[in-house]
Write a protein that holds these residues in place. Structure first.
Motif, PDB file in Angstrom:
ATOM      1  N   ILE A  66       0.843  -1.204   0.000  1.00  0.00           N
ATOM      2  CA  ILE A  66       0.000   0.000   0.000  1.00  0.00           C
ATOM      3  C   ILE A  66       0.878   1.254   0.000  1.00  0.00           C
ATOM      4  CG2 ILE A  66      -1.677   1.319   1.369  1.00  0.00           C
ATOM      5  CD1 ILE A  66      -2.733  -1.414   2.398  1.00  0.00           C
ATOM      6  N   TYR A  67       1.901   1.231   0.813  1.00  0.00           N
ATOM      7  CA  TYR A  67       2.815   2.365   0.943  1.00  0.00           C
ATOM      8  C   TYR A  67       3.515   2.654  -0.388  1.00  0.00           C
ATOM      9  CZ  TYR A  67       6.690   5.004   3.186  1.00  0.00           C
ATOM     10  OH  TYR A  67       7.622   5.942   3.571  1.00  0.00           O
ATOM     11  N   ARG A  68       3.971   1.596  -1.048  1.00  0.00           N
ATOM     12  CA  ARG A  68       4.680   1.796  -2.321  1.00  0.00           C
ATOM     13  C   ARG A  68       3.732   2.203  -3.440  1.00  0.00           C
ATOM     14  NH1 ARG A  68       9.050  -3.228  -1.807  1.00  0.00           N
ATOM     15  NH2 ARG A  68      10.594  -1.999  -0.641  1.00  0.00           N
ATOM     16  N   HIS A  69       2.527   1.659  -3.424  1.00  0.00           N
ATOM     17  CA  HIS A  69       1.536   2.100  -4.404  1.00  0.00           C
ATOM     18  C   HIS A  69       1.260   3.591  -4.225  1.00  0.00           C
ATOM     19  CE1 HIS A  69      -2.689   1.354  -6.344  1.00  0.00           C
ATOM     20  NE2 HIS A  69      -1.893   2.057  -7.111  1.00  0.00           N
ATOM     21  N   SER A  70       1.177   4.038  -2.985  1.00  0.00           N
ATOM     22  CA  SER A  70       0.973   5.460  -2.703  1.00  0.00           C
ATOM     23  C   SER A  70       2.164   6.284  -3.171  1.00  0.00           C
ATOM     24  CB  SER A  70       0.741   5.662  -1.198  1.00  0.00           C
ATOM     25  OG  SER A  70      -0.370   4.914  -0.748  1.00  0.00           O
ATOM     26  N   THR A  71       3.370   5.740  -3.007  1.00  0.00           N
ATOM     27  CA  THR A  71       4.558   6.450  -3.471  1.00  0.00           C
ATOM     28  C   THR A  71       4.554   6.580  -4.989  1.00  0.00           C
ATOM     29  OG1 THR A  71       5.738   5.376  -1.638  1.00  0.00           O
ATOM     30  CG2 THR A  71       7.053   6.631  -3.201  1.00  0.00           C
ATOM     31  N   ALA A  72       4.050   5.555  -5.678  1.00  0.00           N
ATOM     32  CA  ALA A  72       3.930   5.638  -7.137  1.00  0.00           C
ATOM     33  C   ALA A  72       3.012   6.788  -7.530  1.00  0.00           C
ATOM     34  CB  ALA A  72       3.410   4.311  -7.696  1.00  0.00           C
ATOM     35  N   HIS A  73       1.918   6.974  -6.803  1.00  0.00           N
ATOM     36  CA  HIS A  73       1.016   8.094  -7.086  1.00  0.00           C
ATOM     37  C   HIS A  73       1.666   9.432  -6.754  1.00  0.00           C
ATOM     38  CE1 HIS A  73      -3.127   6.208  -7.824  1.00  0.00           C
ATOM     39  NE2 HIS A  73      -2.212   5.267  -7.985  1.00  0.00           N
ATOM     40  N   LEU A  74       2.478   9.459  -5.709  1.00  0.00           N
ATOM     41  CA  LEU A  74       3.240  10.671  -5.402  1.00  0.00           C
ATOM     42  C   LEU A  74       4.186  11.002  -6.552  1.00  0.00           C
ATOM     43  CD1 LEU A  74       4.222  12.892  -3.464  1.00  0.00           C
ATOM     44  CD2 LEU A  74       5.712  11.169  -2.386  1.00  0.00           C
ATOM     45  N   LEU A  75       4.820   9.985  -7.117  1.00  0.00           N
ATOM     46  CA  LEU A  75       5.669  10.175  -8.297  1.00  0.00           C
ATOM     47  C   LEU A  75       4.868  10.773  -9.445  1.00  0.00           C
ATOM     48  CD1 LEU A  75       7.972   9.644 -10.371  1.00  0.00           C
ATOM     49  CD2 LEU A  75       7.238   7.246 -10.415  1.00  0.00           C
ATOM     50  N   ALA A  76       3.693  10.212  -9.728  1.00  0.00           N
ATOM     51  CA  ALA A  76       2.885  10.697 -10.844  1.00  0.00           C
ATOM     52  C   ALA A  76       2.443  12.142 -10.618  1.00  0.00           C
ATOM     53  CB  ALA A  76       1.667   9.798 -11.031  1.00  0.00           C
TER      54      ALA A  76
END
Length: 643
Positions: A66-76
């Motif tokens: 969940i944390y890394r998926h959220s980080t991917a959205h932060l990247l986007a």
């Protein structure tokens, strides 16, 4: 869910976070998501008083994804801030992927540069510092399609995966993308991350679609964990099996042969042979029957097995020849062949269990974007086995498979962890069989794990399409995990193929089938071993166990005689007869990671001894040839793991 009767009534919606806060404010503060009636949700989701709400904390199994998926959205969000015309593709977290913890695909004409990654990462930190919240938005499907009609990528996801009311997440003013969630409450919860690289990736993995730019990154809950991973990554680069495979002359890939199809050179093929020899020995000792099956089969076989319906995207297209009415396909699995061998004659309960094992080569269409040396190839050999048993013998067979795996992994010095992979509770349609057989299969696997007191994690949605499974992930020398063994209980395929045995009641019954692999793909395991040992293979599987190094040309004949004696004793040796100084010969043997170096000078020629060096300890003294043979033979017998 219990609530205090003294809790004041509020007009604001009841959220999962408020429930957690009423129980324990500190736990509520730490929660990154929640489970509501077993379903992963955001902490901000609305709930009712009758719902069961449990926190997902950083130490929980689901948390890092969940944390890394959220980080991917932060990247986007950062990319859209800096490059507003960019279109967004997929942005998942990755499990056990050598390239990192997440990626996001972007459609943009200008290539991202290393300097761009620095700018993007800086902007990510700025957004995180502002503690921008993740917000979930739902809207009717038709409204969503109209709203994003100019973005064909979003419309694809909405149409294919969105359902009647697709959900989106926003992060700041620019970013909104289709996503099922959940996410951490806000970007400020993301403390430690690093962008790693940029690669090309075709939209949906199809070479006929536009090429996108894929940014890889990773993130951890603490900076210390990230620093440790980056150090591990640096060590992994030194051990990269693709680089070592070339340096040690083990294998290669060529465009002329085709993408994802490995060519094993003599030393690499020898190691594979020794691995298979080791497995065959263990199989025969455990009462397995060896079988051998074709590389192609009638398409009807795959239709009956369910592979055509459930696995078509990973199979090669059907072939038809002349006027023959039957189409043929390269096999993606060995199981239907073993089923046909079982069906070749009547079976009694007294015959069961029957264990068929095969080093069977299969072919799967791995997309070019996911191929990675030997770790993801299109043609590979499985140490495959299928066990046909009765309900009374099922537990013993599962226990036997677990014991087999433990013994094999101990040989290579692996620790491991275990996952119990079950159906997606929300989507039973993608699996074969009814609830009753799935419940029986899952219970059998659980009982075996509990009986051995083996700790495991239950993973939703990772079952095979025909049954639940135990997955064993080994931990290598630098603490990375690799999926290897799988033990799958299958009630479905025996029924689909009409398998029977005559029971003690003199009536026909369908057998239970256990699919079992220990090393999985031999090619992938070979790549793992290269990285695990850093190319320094134990003596028993080293392609060259000793390099014989004469100090001068005049000793080459003596070196050849020593080599002959060692080979007659079963040792694998090479002579370095080049007109080079002995220091250069030793350095070359070290680069080739040969376990032993035997230096031959005039004194050794006179005494008949050898001056022995090892790749790890250097000079260890002089031994007679007989003593050296005894030393190496004992290491091979014990399958010792030498540095």
């Amino acid at each position: 869910m219990e609530m205090s009767s003294a809790q004041p009534v509020s007009a604001s919606p009841l959220t999962a976070f408020r429930i957690l806060q009423s129980r324990d404010p500190e736990t509520a503060k730490r929660a990154i998501a929640v489970r509501v009636n077993g379903e992963l949700r955001d902490t901000t989701c609305e709930v009712s008083e009758s719902d069961t709400v449990e926190p997902v904390l950083p130490e929980d199994p689901e948390a890092l994804e969940i944390y890394r998926h959220s980080t991917a959205h932060l990247l986007a969000a950062a990319v859209l801030d800096l490059f507003p015309d960019t279109k967004l593709g997929a942005g998942p977290a990755l499990k056990d992927d050598p390239k990192g913890g997440f990626y996001y695909d972007f459609l943009q004409e200008k290539p991202f540069t290393p300097d761009d990654l620095v700018r993007i990462e800086k902007r990510m930190r700025e957004i995180a510092k502002r503690n921008t919240p993740f917000r979930r938005v739902e809207m009717p499907r038709e409204e969503a399609l109209q709203k994003f009609s100019a973005d064909e990528l979003k419309c694809y996801f909405i149409g294919e995966k969105g359902g009647e009311n697709p959900s989106f997440y926003t992060l700041g003013d620019q970013f909104i993308d289709f996503c099922r969630g959940p996410h951490v409450p806000s970007a400020g919860r993301i403390k430690a991350f690093k962008l790693l690289s940029v690669a090309g990736a075709y939209w949906l993995g199809n070479e006929n679609n536009p090429q996108m730019q894929r940014i890889y990154g990773t993130s951890f809950f603490t900076q210390e964990a990230l620093d440790e991973w980056l150090q591990q990554r640096e060590e992994a680069a030194k051990r990269d099996h693709r680089r070592l495979g070339k340096e040690l002359d083990l294998f290669s890939f060529t465009d002329e042969v085709g993408s994802g199809l490995a060519l094993f050179h003599p030393k690499g093929a020898l190691i594979l042979h020794l691995l298979q020899e080791f497995l065959y020995e263990a199989l025969l000792a455990n009462d397995y029957n060896l079988v051998r099956t074709p590389h192609v089969a009638s398409s009807r076989l795959w239709e009956t097995s369910g592979h055509t319906a459930k696995y078509r995207g990973d199979m090669y297209p059907a072939m038809q020849f002349e006027d023959e009415p039957v189409e043929y396909q390269l096999k993606p699995m060995n199981c239907p062949f073993h089923i046909q061998i079982y069906k070749s004659q009547p079976r009694s309960y007294r015959d069961l269990p029957i264990r068929y094992a095969e080093m069977g080569t299969v072919y799967r269409y791995e997309r070019s974007g996911v191929q990675h040396g030997l770790l993801r190839v299109r043609g590979f050999t499985q140490d495959d086995a299928h066990l046909f048993c009765t309900p009374e013998t099922l537990e013993a067979e599962i226990l036997g498979c677990l014991a087999f795996a433990q013994k094999v992994y101990a040989t290579f010095g692996f620790d491991y962890k275990i996952e119990l992979s079950v159906r997606d509770a929300q989507d039973h349609a993608k699996y074969l069989g009814d609830d009753e057989v799935w419940t029986l299969a899952e219970a059998a696997l659980t009982k075996a794990l509990d009986k051995l007191a083996l700790p495991y994690v239950r993973v939703e949605g990772e079952a095979a399409f025909y049954g639940p499974k135990i997955d064993i992930k080994v931990i290598d020398a630098i603490r990375r995990t690799w999926q290897l063994a799988t033990i799958q209980v299958d009630f479905n395929l025996p029924q689909r193929f009409g398998l029977e045995y005559i029971g003690a009641d003199n009536r026909p019954h369908p057998p239970i089938m256990v699919h079992r692999a220990i090393l999985g793909s031999l090619e992938r395991f070979f790549g793992l071993l290269i990285e695990h040992f850093g190319g320094k293979f134990p003596v028993w599987i080293a392609p060259v166990q000793a390099a014989i190094l004469p100090i001068a040309d005049r000793l080459n004949d003596h070196a050849a005689n020593v080599a002959r004696r060692l080979r007659m004793a079963g040792l694998r040796v090479e002579v370095d007869a080049r007109s080079e100084k002995i220091g250069a010969k030793i350095r070359q043997a070290q680069l080739r990671k040969v376990p032993y170096m035997l230096v031959l000078g005039d004194r050794e020629a006179e005494t008949g001894d050898v001056a022995v060096r090892t790749r790890s300890d250097g000079d260890i003294g002089t031994l007679s040839i007989e003593a050296f043979i005894e030393r190496v033979t004992e290491e091979v017998r014990q399958r010792a793991i030498t540095p």
